[in-house]
Design a protein around this motif. Structure first.
Motif, mmCIF file in Angstrom:
data_model
loop_
_atom_site.group_PDB
_atom_site.id
_atom_site.type_symbol
_atom_site.label_atom_id
_atom_site.label_comp_id
_atom_site.label_asym_id
_atom_site.label_seq_id
_atom_site.Cartn_x
_atom_site.Cartn_y
_atom_site.Cartn_z
ATOM 1 N N SER A 34 0.845 -1.114 0.042
ATOM 2 C CA SER A 34 -0.115 -0.203 -0.041
ATOM 3 C C SER A 34 1.004 1.308 -0.097
ATOM 4 C CB SER A 34 -1.063 -0.072 1.245
ATOM 5 O OG SER A 34 -0.387 -0.143 2.275
ATOM 6 N N ASP A 35 2.054 1.241 0.586
ATOM 7 C CA ASP A 35 2.938 2.329 0.635
ATOM 8 C C ASP A 35 3.420 2.613 -0.790
ATOM 9 O OD1 ASP A 35 2.724 2.706 3.221
ATOM 10 O OD2 ASP A 35 4.775 1.619 3.743
ATOM 11 N N GLN A 36 3.590 1.548 -1.589
ATOM 12 C CA GLN A 36 4.075 1.798 -3.072
ATOM 13 C C GLN A 36 2.895 2.095 -3.987
ATOM 14 O OE1 GLN A 36 5.459 -2.347 -3.601
ATOM 15 N NE2 GLN A 36 7.285 -1.701 -3.837
ATOM 16 N N VAL A 37 1.735 1.887 -3.716
ATOM 17 C CA VAL A 37 0.325 2.413 -4.436
ATOM 18 C C VAL A 37 0.353 3.600 -4.077
ATOM 19 C CG1 VAL A 37 -1.751 2.155 -4.644
ATOM 20 C CG2 VAL A 37 -0.656 0.274 -4.607
ATOM 21 N N ALA A 38 0.642 4.234 -2.780
ATOM 22 C CA ALA A 38 0.286 5.580 -2.187
ATOM 23 C C ALA A 38 1.487 6.476 -2.728
ATOM 24 C CB ALA A 38 0.494 5.549 -0.493
ATOM 25 N N ALA A 39 2.712 6.075 -2.994
ATOM 26 C CA ALA A 39 3.526 6.718 -3.484
ATOM 27 C C ALA A 39 3.224 7.208 -5.155
ATOM 28 C CB ALA A 39 5.006 6.203 -3.547
ATOM 29 N N SER A 40 2.789 5.977 -5.577
ATOM 30 C CA SER A 40 2.444 6.255 -7.124
ATOM 31 C C SER A 40 1.270 7.230 -7.345
ATOM 32 C CB SER A 40 1.693 4.915 -7.589
ATOM 33 O OG SER A 40 1.290 5.037 -9.002
ATOM 34 N N VAL A 41 0.311 7.498 -6.692
ATOM 35 C CA VAL A 41 -0.757 8.462 -6.396
ATOM 36 C C VAL A 41 -0.736 9.745 -5.800
ATOM 37 C CG1 VAL A 41 -2.517 6.817 -7.413
ATOM 38 C CG2 VAL A 41 -2.189 7.204 -4.947
ATOM 39 N N ASN A 42 0.801 9.609 -4.932
ATOM 40 C CA ASN A 42 0.955 10.613 -4.179
ATOM 41 C C ASN A 42 -0.067 11.095 -3.008
ATOM 42 O OD1 ASN A 42 2.772 12.722 -3.346
ATOM 43 N ND2 ASN A 42 1.994 14.292 -4.749
ATOM 44 N N THR A 43 -0.567 10.072 -2.170
ATOM 45 C CA THR A 43 -1.307 10.245 -1.121
ATOM 46 C C THR A 43 -0.889 9.353 0.037
ATOM 47 O OG1 THR A 43 -3.695 10.566 -0.630
ATOM 48 C CG2 THR A 43 -2.936 8.279 -1.813
ATOM 49 N N ASN A 44 -1.857 9.640 1.218
ATOM 50 C CA ASN A 44 -1.316 8.713 2.357
ATOM 51 C C ASN A 44 -1.685 7.198 2.127
ATOM 52 O OD1 ASN A 44 -1.779 7.711 5.127
ATOM 53 N ND2 ASN A 44 -1.479 9.746 5.633
ATOM 54 N N PRO A 45 -0.903 6.331 2.595
ATOM 55 C CA PRO A 45 -1.033 5.066 2.550
ATOM 56 C C PRO A 45 -2.256 4.645 3.381
ATOM 57 C CG PRO A 45 1.294 5.300 3.050
ATOM 58 C CD PRO A 45 0.589 6.677 3.124
ATOM 59 N N VAL A 46 -2.695 5.455 4.226
ATOM 60 C CA VAL A 46 -4.098 4.874 5.126
ATOM 61 C C VAL A 46 -5.116 5.083 3.938
ATOM 62 C CG1 VAL A 46 -5.468 5.633 7.134
ATOM 63 C CG2 VAL A 46 -2.947 5.612 7.457
ATOM 64 N N ILE A 47 -5.185 6.280 3.325
ATOM 65 C CA ILE A 47 -6.152 6.143 2.397
ATOM 66 C C ILE A 47 -6.366 5.145 1.461
ATOM 67 C CG2 ILE A 47 -7.315 7.832 0.503
ATOM 68 C CD1 ILE A 47 -5.986 10.085 2.224
ATOM 69 N N ILE A 48 -5.102 4.869 0.846
ATOM 70 C CA ILE A 48 -5.005 3.542 -0.215
ATOM 71 C C ILE A 48 -5.398 2.159 0.563
ATOM 72 C CG2 ILE A 48 -3.342 2.376 -1.393
ATOM 73 C CD1 ILE A 48 -3.894 5.097 -2.883
ATOM 74 N N ARG A 49 -4.995 2.190 2.006
ATOM 75 C CA ARG A 49 -5.330 0.864 2.462
ATOM 76 C C ARG A 49 -6.884 0.824 2.477
ATOM 77 N NH1 ARG A 49 -0.307 1.409 4.746
ATOM 78 N NH2 ARG A 49 -0.828 2.759 6.446
ATOM 79 N N ARG A 50 -7.606 1.728 2.770
ATOM 80 C CA ARG A 50 -9.077 2.103 2.915
ATOM 81 C C ARG A 50 -9.652 1.342 1.473
ATOM 82 N NH1 ARG A 50 -9.655 7.309 5.250
ATOM 83 N NH2 ARG A 50 -8.445 7.047 7.146
ATOM 84 N N SER A 51 -9.302 2.374 0.577
ATOM 85 C CA SER A 51 -9.723 1.953 -0.827
ATOM 86 C C SER A 51 -9.496 0.720 -1.362
ATOM 87 C CB SER A 51 -9.005 2.943 -1.786
ATOM 88 O OG SER A 51 -9.623 4.262 -1.590
ATOM 89 N N LEU A 52 -8.330 0.074 -1.017
ATOM 90 C CA LEU A 52 -7.717 -1.260 -1.288
ATOM 91 C C LEU A 52 -8.885 -2.379 -0.645
ATOM 92 C CD1 LEU A 52 -4.125 -1.297 -1.630
ATOM 93 C CD2 LEU A 52 -5.494 -1.638 -3.487
ATOM 94 N N GLY A 53 -9.127 -1.863 0.461
ATOM 95 C CA GLY A 53 -9.792 -2.967 1.493
ATOM 96 C C GLY A 53 -11.111 -2.980 0.808
ATOM 97 N N ASP A 54 -11.804 -1.916 0.421
ATOM 98 C CA ASP A 54 -13.234 -1.651 -0.428
ATOM 99 C C ASP A 54 -13.048 -2.466 -1.563
ATOM 100 O OD1 ASP A 54 -14.138 -0.121 1.371
ATOM 101 O OD2 ASP A 54 -14.086 1.722 0.644
ATOM 102 N N LEU A 55 -11.947 -2.549 -2.649
ATOM 103 C CA LEU A 55 -11.716 -3.151 -3.631
ATOM 104 C C LEU A 55 -11.493 -4.484 -3.546
ATOM 105 C CD1 LEU A 55 -9.230 -0.469 -5.557
ATOM 106 C CD2 LEU A 55 -11.620 -0.964 -5.997
ATOM 107 N N ARG A 56 -11.119 -4.811 -2.527
ATOM 108 C CA ARG A 56 -10.959 -6.451 -1.872
ATOM 109 C C ARG A 56 -12.347 -7.073 -1.749
ATOM 110 N NH1 ARG A 56 -10.167 -8.826 3.126
ATOM 111 N NH2 ARG A 56 -10.108 -6.809 3.960
ATOM 112 N N GLU A 57 -12.990 -6.142 -1.103
ATOM 113 C CA GLU A 57 -14.496 -6.822 -0.824
ATOM 114 C C GLU A 57 -15.260 -7.115 -1.895
ATOM 115 O OE1 GLU A 57 -16.647 -4.352 2.320
ATOM 116 O OE2 GLU A 57 -14.809 -4.646 3.585
ATOM 117 N N ALA A 58 -14.859 -6.062 -3.098
ATOM 118 C CA ALA A 58 -15.637 -6.433 -4.276
ATOM 119 C C ALA A 58 -15.153 -7.431 -5.227
ATOM 120 C CB ALA A 58 -15.519 -4.851 -5.020
#
Length: 129
Positions: free
Chosen positions: A14-38
């Motif tokens: 999630s840190d690598q993904v966050a760096a790719s979009v220039n945002t906080n890894p916590v935000i990415i983890r939340r979104s990835l959790g939603d994407l995983r549930e889907a």
């Protein structure tokens, strides 16, 4: 897009993904959790931990992503009931409801016609110019 670009290679944290979009890894983890549930991404824990797409990028539409991460409609009515004694107040919700419904329908149609692979391809093409 970063997960689509790295498909078949090593997982991304999630840190690598966050760096790719220039945002906080916590935000990415939340979104990835939603994407995983889907069912759109998978996570591996422990040694070699990270995230990957659960399906081929060509099989994941932007609509599937939108549905996974957005809980509310794009446009919503105000929480406060308008003055129903006023002619505008009485008709504003039904009028806006039709407009908002049409916008949401058009958005969903457009998103359903575009895959993650399409966006990745366009992004890379624009970068090459």
């Amino acid at each position: 897009m970063a997960l689509a670009q790295r498909r078949g290679q090593e997982l991304m944290t999630s840190d690598q993904v966050a760096a790719s979009v220039n945002t906080n890894p916590v935000i990415i983890r939340r979104s990835l959790g939603d994407l995983r549930e889907a069912g759109l991404v998978e996570v591996r824990r422990g040694a070699g931990a990270g995230w990957s797409l659960a399906r081929a990028p060509e099989e994941i539409t932007l609509l599937a992503v939108y549905d996974a991460v957005e809980r509310e409609p794009l446009f919503g009515m105000h929480r406060t009931e308008p003055n129903l004694e006023c002619p505008v107040g009485r008709g504003i919700r039904p009028a806006l409801g039709r407009v908002y419904g049409g916008v949401e329908q058009a958005l969903r149609h457009e998103l359903s016609c575009t895959s993650i692979a399409d966006v990745l391809r366009q992004s890379l093409d624009l970068q090459a110019q």
